[in-house]
Design a protein around this motif. Structure first.
Motif, PDB file in Angstrom:
ATOM      1  N   ALA A   1      -0.248   2.101  -3.002  1.00 19.04           N
ATOM      2  CA  ALA A   1       0.211   0.795  -3.483  1.00 19.04           C
ATOM      3  C   ALA A   1       0.999   0.044  -2.433  1.00 19.04           C
ATOM      4  N   LYS A   2       1.530   0.764  -1.434  1.00 21.24           N
ATOM      5  CA  LYS A   2       2.345   0.130  -0.405  1.00 21.24           C
ATOM      6  C   LYS A   2       1.593   0.031   0.914  1.00 21.24           C
TER       7      LYS A   2
ATOM      8  N   ASN B   1      -7.189  -2.831   5.162  1.00 21.22           N
ATOM      9  CA  ASN B   1      -6.752  -3.633   4.030  1.00 21.22           C
ATOM     10  C   ASN B   1      -7.260  -3.090   2.704  1.00 21.22           C
ATOM     11  N   ALA B   2      -8.103  -2.057   2.736  1.00 15.97           N
ATOM     12  CA  ALA B   2      -8.636  -1.462   1.511  1.00 15.97           C
ATOM     13  C   ALA B   2      -7.624  -0.462   0.953  1.00 15.97           C
ATOM     14  N   VAL B   3      -7.079  -0.771  -0.210  1.00 16.77           N
ATOM     15  CA  VAL B   3      -6.052   0.080  -0.815  1.00 16.77           C
ATOM     16  C   VAL B   3      -6.689   1.347  -1.380  1.00 16.77           C
ATOM     17  N   GLY B   4      -6.069   2.484  -1.113  1.00 17.60           N
ATOM     18  CA  GLY B   4      -6.523   3.741  -1.693  1.00 17.60           C
ATOM     19  C   GLY B   4      -7.679   4.398  -0.973  1.00 17.60           C
TER      20      GLY B   4
ATOM     21  N   SER C   1      -2.832   8.426  -8.409  1.00 14.52           N
ATOM     22  CA  SER C   1      -3.135   7.065  -7.975  1.00 14.52           C
ATOM     23  C   SER C   1      -4.445   6.573  -8.577  1.00 14.52           C
ATOM     24  N   SER C   2      -4.364   5.525  -9.375  1.00 16.93           N
ATOM     25  CA  SER C   2      -5.572   4.909  -9.923  1.00 16.93           C
ATOM     26  C   SER C   2      -6.363   4.189  -8.835  1.00 16.93           C
ATOM     27  N   ALA C   3      -5.681   3.706  -7.784  1.00 15.21           N
ATOM     28  CA  ALA C   3      -6.386   3.031  -6.689  1.00 15.21           C
ATOM     29  C   ALA C   3      -7.270   4.008  -5.929  1.00 15.21           C
ATOM     30  N   VAL C   4      -6.775   5.233  -5.702  1.00 16.50           N
ATOM     31  CA  VAL C   4      -7.585   6.252  -5.034  1.00 16.50           C
ATOM     32  C   VAL C   4      -8.789   6.614  -5.897  1.00 16.50           C
ATOM     33  N   LEU C   5      -8.574   6.764  -7.210  1.00  7.51           N
ATOM     34  CA  LEU C   5      -9.680   7.064  -8.121  1.00  7.51           C
ATOM     35  C   LEU C   5     -10.723   5.949  -8.070  1.00  7.51           C
ATOM     36  N   ALA C   6     -10.269   4.701  -8.042  1.00 12.38           N
ATOM     37  CA  ALA C   6     -11.200   3.567  -8.001  1.00 12.38           C
ATOM     38  C   ALA C   6     -12.053   3.609  -6.735  1.00 12.38           C
TER      39      ALA C   6
END
Length: 835
Positions: free
Chosen positions: A592-593, A556-559, A348-353
């Motif tokens: 992502a979901k 609401n914060a993804v990842g 997951s790129s969102a978790v990395l971010a």
């Protein structure tokens, strides 16, 4: 009035000029007291001979003008700062727009190229010769790259390639970047956050403005363990200067595993630091693989060797002051090495971010704020000391969770079930902080630490929602039935107890200590009131204190991972106090979901909506495959005497299993797929039983009091339930038993008791009334059962957080079912408010 230095103006328009000596004397007083009283001004005239010829009114006007100048100066400075920030953000947006235009042009070109290739392929596919078959098969062979030269000259070549590729990702089109979900750029945002789309591994990029000079920014970002909580260590093994004034460093880095279900990662890296022709600082790095003729790092036991693709930091000086920072993180964490259920986390790129890229920007913003406000303290502590406490809590929890043998941890045999892992640490370094004296008279004599850890899969519950509930309602997961360790606990003192393991406590008080700029992380002290560790404490219970770190509460914060880490502390709370952190971490597996129902509250009020909202939730669940998954990992540490190991291990297993059971019950209750809740709460809102109870409450009130329930309409059963739920007065139902407990409350009732429908079942009627209220209720109870109702005098009751609540009056009535037998007793507290 004039606002110029050295003069002021009377109402008649006449200027009064001051000598430099007079201005100096007035300025001294202004810095002591910007708004002196009339008596203080007269005293100044008497004490300063040079002001003796000036009238008090003139001095008053000077101070008014001086305050006016100060106000204008501050406002001007603020506007200049906002203007600089907006100019820098505008520059970033212009650059981002140029990059996107280049990316669009490149995609248009590639689209035309692939169309031509498709047409050529169709024509070539008609040729079925053996040569075509052989040729087509050769395209699937993986090319074998020869080993790279790791001599000084070879390392410089690798460094230059890394720099070029990093810059193409930071400001070019080497990676297709898309905006991070939920992150919109603006003057108050952390920056422009993007994640990769369709590239190898996972990648994230951030652009932001910080108020620190480029050299300082580079120092902070290179010190990765200071801001990256998952980083265990970074060791510089070799350093080479370059001809252009830069440096090449060879690094070995280790990352903690976020859960017990996967091994930790390590990296063998090259880091290149240089200054570009335009004065920008660049710090870039990439993994070294398949090298020869130079240093190497063999595989390390229990670690999985992962890869960092060209990444780094581009730091450009900003006009005026500060820096514009571009951050790129690009990793391949070898997702094949973890169980399939965990692979979304490692891809997951969102978790990395969230964990790396945005963490770096947040650290820079936090240090900028501390630089601008150096004298701000909280509880008498500087921000650096509070950050050090947060880091110690996080690091202690990660060390316990990973249990490295190099730190002295050893795995113990299980009890036939593999759900809970037990580790013991008897190393001198671990024991050093445990032998201390407490202000309450206890002396710790522990000589070992035991850690019980486990992981569990959660479904259909948002990590942030679950974390907020567990933080605010500790009683939901505290195990009150563990007594095997009580005797040993008294000997070794409160430090030996994990934060949640107390025999009894009257309630918790959350005392804020510090928070980050965006409030994504909170450091707080938890006061557990009336703790009873032993039978003797029942006579004089003590208070217990926990230092607690909480993060990831924004659903609401993804990842974002939700985390709660706490450690018992002594009442003296010294900066160097020993900490034995315990806690849990909830990791989303489908980032992502995430946030399928962002407006859902802890009290499940959304379950009241049985119409469109209910269908929306069902549609959300259907869109996400019927579930949202997350992993909860927990680790609890116990200090103990070595001869108690078997007893403590048994107790720890029971404690963790009890915790898992409690979390499963709460998670199911908070799940959007279950509009109700478990166990003692047998009336899920929105179900026919809830509508029936609402009708019984209203009919019984009208029957016994001969009037309708105030402020309530009756347009059908569904309307009754909805109106009862939103009634302004607190309406609470309790069982008609010898020990009444609450079974239902409307929204106002939950607010008054400061609880939720899930936790309501653990609240007894006698606990909320003070002594006067209990006597009044006992005297009126026979009347309630015989006559059907009673009016109670106004008074004070207590919430579950032990806060006093005043009410004007209360009405109690018997609720009858269809057979005219007593189903429960309902109370309505009129015009209540917190004292």
């Amino acid at each position: 009035m004039s606002c110029k230095d050295g003069r002021s103006v009377e109402d008649n328009g006449k200027y009064v000029r001051y000598t430099p000596e007079q201005v100096e004397a007035l300025e001294r007083l202004y810095h002591e007291c910007p708004k002196p009283s009339s008596m203080r001004r007269q005293q100044l005239i008497r004490e300063c001979p040079i002001l003796s010829h000036i009238e008090p009114r003139q001095i008053k006007v000077w101070f008014q003008n001086r305050r006016c100048r100060e106000k204008q100066r501050k406002e001007s400075s603020r506007l200049q700062g906002v203007n600089r920030k907006l100019s820098a953000m505008n520059k970033l947006l212009v650059e981002e727009n140029d990059r996107l235009q280049k990316q669009v042009s490149q995609l248009v070109y590639e689209n035309g190229y692939f169309r031509k290739q498709t047409q050529t392929t169709k024509l070539a596919s008609k040729d079925s010769s053996c040569e075509s078959v052989v040729t087509s098969g050769q395209h699937h062979l993986t090319p074998q790259h020869p080993p790279r030269d790791a001599s000084p000259a070879g390392l410089l070549s690798i460094a230059e390639e890394t720099l070029t590729e990093f810059l193409s990702k930071a400001t070019g089109t080497a990676v297709e970047w898309v905006q991070m979900p939920g992150m919109k750029p603006g003057p108050d945002s952390i920056g422009i956050i993007s994640i990769s789309h369709g590239c190898t591994g996972m990648a994230a990029r951030a652009c932001g403005l910080v108020g620190l000079d480029p050299t300082r920014v580079a120092e902070i970002l290179k010190d990765r363990p200071s801001w990256y909580r998952d980083c265990r260590a970074v060791e510089v093994l070799n350093m080479l200067p370059t001809a252009n004034g830069g440096t090449i460093e060879l690094l070995y880095m280790q990352l903690y595993a976020p859960t017990t279900l996967a091994p930790p990662r390590d990296f063998w890296l090259l880091r290149y630091t240089t200054v570009t022709d335009d004065g920008s600082f660049v710090v870039c790095e990439s993994s070294l693989r398949n090298t020869k003729n130079g240093p190497s790092m063999p595989p390390v036991q229990n670690f999985v060797r992962a890869e960092i693709l060209p990444s780094g930091y581009l730091i450009r000086p900003c006009e005026g002051s500060g820096s514009i920072v571009h951050i790129v993180d690009h990793m391949n964490l070898e997702a094949w090495s973890v169980p399939e259920v965990l692979r979304p986390l490692y891809e997951s790129s969102a978790v990395l971010a969230q964990k790396t890229t945005m963490a770096a920007l947040r650290q820079l913003r936090q240090l900028t704020l501390e630089f601008l406000q150096p004298n701000v303290t909280n509880w008498g502590r500087r921000p650096a000391a509070l950050r050090a406490l947060s880091k110690r809590l996080s690091r202690g929890f990660n060390e316990a969770l990973n249990g490295f043998s190099s730190e002295g941890w050893s795995m113990q045999d299980n009890d036939g079930i593999d759900d809970v892992a037990i580790l013991v640490n008897s190393s001198p370094d671990k024991r050093m902080g445990l032998n201390l004296s407490f202000s309450d008279g206890f002396t710790s004599i522990s000589n070992a630490v035991l850690c019980a850890k486990a992981s569990m899969l959660l479904q259909s519950v948002t990590p942030a929602v679950l974390l907020r509930f567990l933080r605010e309602h500790r009683s939901e997961w505290v195990d009150n039935n563990i007594e095997a360790y009580s005797a040993a606990a008294v000997k070794v003192g409160p430090c030996s107890l994990p934060g949640a393991r107390v025999a009894n406590f009257g309630g918790q008080v959350i005392l804020p200590l510090a928070h980050t700029v965006e409030h994504e992380e909170l450091l707080e002290v938890i006061k557990l009131e009336g703790v009873c560790h032993s039978p003797e404490d029942v006579i004089m219970p003590r208070d217990m204190f926990l230092l607690q770190l909480c993060s990831g509460m924004d659903e609401n914060a993804v990842g974002t991972c939700a985390e709660l880490v706490f450690a018992p502390i002594d009442a003296s709370f010294a900066d160097d106090a020993p900490l034995l952190p315990s806690g849990f971490r909830i990791i989303p597996l489908d980032s992502a979901k995430e946030a399928s129902s962002p407006n859902r509250t802890l009290d499940l009020t959304s379950a009241l909506e049985t119409g469109p909202v209910g269908s929306e939730v069902a549609n959300d669940l259907k869109a996400t495959g019927g579930t949202s998954k997350s992993i909860m990992t927990m680790a609890f540490q116990f200090a103990f005497e070595s001869h108690m190991q078997e007893n403590v291990a048994s107790m720890a297993r029971k404690y963790v299993r009890s915790f898992i059971s409690s979390v499963q019950r709460v998670a199911l209750a908070l799940s959007p797929s279950h509009f109700g809740f478990l166990g003692g709460l047998r009336l899920p809102l929105g179900t026919p039983e809830a509508h029936t109870l609402a009708r019984w409450i209203c009919l019984s009130y009208r029957r016994f009091l001969a009037v309708e329930l105030p402020k309530l309409s009756s347009e059908g059963s569904e309307s009754i339930l909805d109106n009862l739920w939103h009634h302004s007065d607190a309406i609470i139902c309790c069982s008609a038993k010898a020990m009444p407990v609450f079974t239902f409350a409307n929204q106002a009732g939950l607010d008054m008791l400061e609880t939720t429908l899930v936790a309501l079942q653990d609240v007894s009627l006698e606990k909320i009334f003070d002594e006067h209220g209990r006597k009044n209720l006992c005297s009126e109870f026979p009347q309630i059962m015989q006559q059907g109702f009673a009016f109670l005098q106004g008074g004070i009751c207590l919430s579950t957080m032990v806060r006093p609540v005043s009410y004007e009056k209360a009405v109690a009535w018997k609720v009858l079912n269809e057979e005219d037998t007593a189903h429960c007793i309902s109370f309505m507290f009129v015009n209540w408010s917190f004292v």
